[in-house]
Design a protein around this motif. Structure first.
Motif, PDB file in Angstrom:
ATOM      1  N   GLY A 110       0.813  -1.210   0.000  1.00  0.00           N
ATOM      2  CA  GLY A 110       0.000   0.000   0.000  1.00  0.00           C
ATOM      3  C   GLY A 110       0.847   1.261   0.000  1.00  0.00           C
ATOM      4  N   MET A 111       1.892   1.293   0.833  1.00  0.00           N
ATOM      5  CA  MET A 111       2.767   2.457   0.887  1.00  0.00           C
ATOM      6  C   MET A 111       3.577   2.595  -0.395  1.00  0.00           C
ATOM      7  SD  MET A 111       2.042   3.948   3.688  1.00  0.00           S
ATOM      8  CE  MET A 111       3.374   5.137   3.902  1.00  0.00           C
ATOM      9  N   LEU A 112       4.000   1.485  -0.987  1.00  0.00           N
ATOM     10  CA  LEU A 112       4.749   1.546  -2.242  1.00  0.00           C
ATOM     11  C   LEU A 112       3.881   2.120  -3.369  1.00  0.00           C
ATOM     12  CD1 LEU A 112       6.765  -1.798  -2.164  1.00  0.00           C
ATOM     13  CD2 LEU A 112       7.680   0.533  -2.006  1.00  0.00           C
ATOM     14  N   ALA A 113       2.585   1.835  -3.338  1.00  0.00           N
ATOM     15  CA  ALA A 113       1.674   2.412  -4.335  1.00  0.00           C
ATOM     16  C   ALA A 113       1.653   3.934  -4.213  1.00  0.00           C
ATOM     17  CB  ALA A 113       0.268   1.839  -4.161  1.00  0.00           C
ATOM     18  N   LEU A 114       1.674   4.451  -2.978  1.00  0.00           N
ATOM     19  CA  LEU A 114       1.714   5.899  -2.772  1.00  0.00           C
ATOM     20  C   LEU A 114       3.033   6.474  -3.273  1.00  0.00           C
ATOM     21  CD1 LEU A 114       0.237   6.077   0.857  1.00  0.00           C
ATOM     22  CD2 LEU A 114      -0.986   6.209  -1.318  1.00  0.00           C
ATOM     23  N   ALA A 115       4.143   5.756  -3.056  1.00  0.00           N
ATOM     24  CA  ALA A 115       5.444   6.213  -3.535  1.00  0.00           C
ATOM     25  C   ALA A 115       5.472   6.277  -5.061  1.00  0.00           C
ATOM     26  CB  ALA A 115       6.540   5.286  -3.021  1.00  0.00           C
ATOM     27  N   ILE A 116       4.865   5.291  -5.708  1.00  0.00           N
ATOM     28  CA  ILE A 116       4.811   5.275  -7.172  1.00  0.00           C
ATOM     29  C   ILE A 116       4.018   6.472  -7.690  1.00  0.00           C
ATOM     30  CG2 ILE A 116       3.879   4.019  -9.156  1.00  0.00           C
ATOM     31  CD1 ILE A 116       4.595   1.420  -7.621  1.00  0.00           C
ATOM     32  N   ALA A 117       2.934   6.827  -6.981  1.00  0.00           N
ATOM     33  CA  ALA A 117       2.154   8.003  -7.374  1.00  0.00           C
ATOM     34  C   ALA A 117       3.015   9.260  -7.335  1.00  0.00           C
ATOM     35  CB  ALA A 117       0.941   8.163  -6.455  1.00  0.00           C
ATOM     36  N   GLY A 118       3.828   9.389  -6.282  1.00  0.00           N
ATOM     37  CA  GLY A 118       4.747  10.520  -6.215  1.00  0.00           C
ATOM     38  C   GLY A 118       5.741  10.516  -7.363  1.00  0.00           C
ATOM     39  N   GLY A 119       6.232   9.335  -7.732  1.00  0.00           N
ATOM     40  CA  GLY A 119       7.138   9.215  -8.861  1.00  0.00           C
ATOM     41  C   GLY A 119       6.503   9.659 -10.173  1.00  0.00           C
ATOM     42  N   CYS A 120       5.218   9.371 -10.332  1.00  0.00           N
ATOM     43  CA  CYS A 120       4.497   9.834 -11.530  1.00  0.00           C
ATOM     44  C   CYS A 120       4.469  11.367 -11.585  1.00  0.00           C
ATOM     45  CB  CYS A 120       3.084   9.280 -11.540  1.00  0.00           C
ATOM     46  SG  CYS A 120       2.991   7.489 -11.797  1.00  0.00           S
ATOM     47  N   GLY A 121       4.300  11.993 -10.409  1.00  0.00           N
ATOM     48  CA  GLY A 121       4.329  13.449 -10.344  1.00  0.00           C
ATOM     49  C   GLY A 121       5.676  14.014 -10.774  1.00  0.00           C
ATOM     50  N   VAL A 122       6.752  13.338 -10.386  1.00  0.00           N
ATOM     51  CA  VAL A 122       8.103  13.756 -10.799  1.00  0.00           C
ATOM     52  C   VAL A 122       8.229  13.724 -12.316  1.00  0.00           C
ATOM     53  CG1 VAL A 122      10.543  13.135 -10.747  1.00  0.00           C
ATOM     54  CG2 VAL A 122       9.191  13.029  -8.649  1.00  0.00           C
ATOM     55  N   LEU A 123       7.763  12.639 -12.940  1.00  0.00           N
ATOM     56  CA  LEU A 123       7.846  12.515 -14.396  1.00  0.00           C
ATOM     57  C   LEU A 123       7.058  13.622 -15.084  1.00  0.00           C
ATOM     58  CD1 LEU A 123       7.486   8.638 -14.817  1.00  0.00           C
ATOM     59  CD2 LEU A 123       9.579  10.020 -14.959  1.00  0.00           C
TER      60      LEU A 123
END
Length: 445
Positions: A407-420
């Motif tokens: 669940g927390m890794l999914a939130l981290a991936i969302a942040g990574g999408c924002g970076v891109l």
């Protein structure tokens, strides 16, 4: 006739006075806003017992706030642009304080959903309203620092509000026959209502109405803002409808959405996570531990926004901060010891708190007038739906993978999408973001 030097001095003085007078009060308003929308994270366990609310229902109720918030965001900002911040910001704050206090009436899942939705409706337009308000008072070159002071409210709410919420839960149980969590909602909601009344007498809608500015300061500040508006009209959408159809605005929506997923995925669950690690119930001890990441963010906020304003590289600093947020969230999944997990949350908190004022310097340098009112509101409305998605996404991924870490890794991936997405902002758009007085206004990447 003012000389160029005297005009520059008058402008600098006006900006300094406006920042010192308005930004701290707006930060206080924001702190109470964040406290009233996030204090539900402290009562998850109590609501599960006293109101028979399960994990899925809690996730939906925590996030449904953002549905009501999103629906009324654009109308609220357009009204504020017409009637002025003094009246409208006060109205928003008084009604959300009353709605927050009404959370004491939660007794089952339906009442939880309804009251959280009403709270979102009551608060709709507050943060986009403040962002819009900043464009009336601060040129783009100074807006990052001003918004940085305003965003002090987020970590301040959680540095002071977390121990306060925990203390109320420890000491207020049974008073007048009410549960401790009911008292928490009542006291924190009434505090917002009181400050909302004060806001009506304290805020000033435009520089021309400020009795604490001299005539020269008013003229210099309004001339600087007007010059920026002319630049933005030439380089961006000029009307409300044009802003809503603009692809660059929609890119900002997606970036802000990704930021909010990471923010609220942590805010709503941090107290519970620390409670599990310490083996204690959510109270003053957990509240004090919860305050540590926000204290770190509070310190970083002033430093980073100041450097970003001085260098003009708001986008680059925003990228770095969002990378920190995603990295901290991912690292928080490693291990089950309190100290390393808490340090990871400190990294995450610094990232997703500081990225927000940096992010808002980008659309506010691109939009003006009614386009700013509608565009900023659209970014806030749709972007804040990330706060609705975050708890539901986290719960669904945990259930699907049978793992809290997933669940927390999914939130981290969302942040990574924002970076891109931040990396894809085009060079032409970036040139229009860095509007500097007396310069070409192009950002040096």
């Amino acid at each position: 006739m003012q000389t160029q030097a005297s005009n520059h001095d008058a402008l600098a003085s006006a900006i300094r006075k406006a920042r010192n007078r308005l930004a701290p009060f707006l930060a206080l308003m924001f702190a109470l806003s964040m406290l009233d929308r996030s204090n539900v994270g402290f009562v998850k366990q109590a609501l599960m017992v006293d109101a028979n609310i399960g994990d899925a229902a809690y996730a939906l109720g925590a996030g449904i706030f953002f549905i009501g918030y999103a629906v009324f965001e654009i109308p609220s900002n357009l009204i504020m642009h017409r009637v002025g911040a003094k009246v409208w910001m006060s109205r928003i704050m008084v009604t959300w304080g009353l709605a927050s206090a009404a959370m004491m009436f939660v007794h089952n899942e339906t009442s939880f959903y309804l009251l959280r939705f009403i709270l979102g409706v009551a608060e709709a337009g507050f943060s986009p309203g403040v962002i819009l308000y900043s464009t009336y008072w601060f040129p783009a070159s100074q807006r990052g620092k001003a918004l940085g002071v305003y965003y002090f409210g987020l970590p301040l709410a959680l540095v002071l509000g977390s121990p306060l919420s925990g203390l109320l839960l420890d000491v207020m149980g049974g008073q007048l026959g009410l549960h401790n969590w009911q008292w928490m909602f009542i006291i924190e909601g009434i505090a917002a209502t009181v400050v909302g009344v004060i806001a009506f007498f304290y805020l000033v809608s435009k520089p021309r109405h400020a009795s604490w500015l001299s005539a020269d300061e008013k003229a210099a500040l309004e001339a600087a803002i007007a010059a920026e508006d002319r630049h933005k009209v030439a380089h961006g959408p000029a009307s409300a409808l044009a802003a809503l159809r603009n692809w660059q605005v929609m890119r900002f929506v997606a970036i802000y959405f990704a930021i909010q997923v990471s923010v609220y995925g942590v805010i709503f669950y941090l107290p519970t996570r620390l409670s599990q690690l310490t083996g204690t119930a959510v109270g003053l001890k957990v509240g004090l531990l919860t305050a540590i990441p926000w204290l770190c963010a509070l310190i970083a906020l002033r430093v980073v926004t100041g450097i970003a304003d001085a260098s003009g590289k708001h986008r680059q600093f925003a990228i770095a901060m969002l990378v920190m947020a995603a990295t901290g969230i991912a690292l928080s999944t490693l291990g089950h010891e309190l100290v390393p997990v808490l340090l990871a949350f400190c990294v995450a908190a610094i990232g997703f708190v500081v990225v927000q004022p940096l992010f808002w310097t980008l659309p506010t340098a691109y939009l003006s007038g009614t386009a700013a009112a509608s565009g900023i509101a659209l970014i806030g409305a749709l972007g804040n739906l990330g706060g609705f998605l975050a708890p539901t996404l986290k719960t669904a991924v945990e259930s699907g993978f049978h793992s809290q870490q997933a669940g927390m890794l999914a939130l981290a991936i969302a942040g990574g999408c924002g970076v891109l997405l931040l990396l894809t902002i085009g060079a032409a758009a970036r040139r229009s973001f860095a509007i500097e007085q007396g310069s070409s206004g192009s950002e040096r990447a």
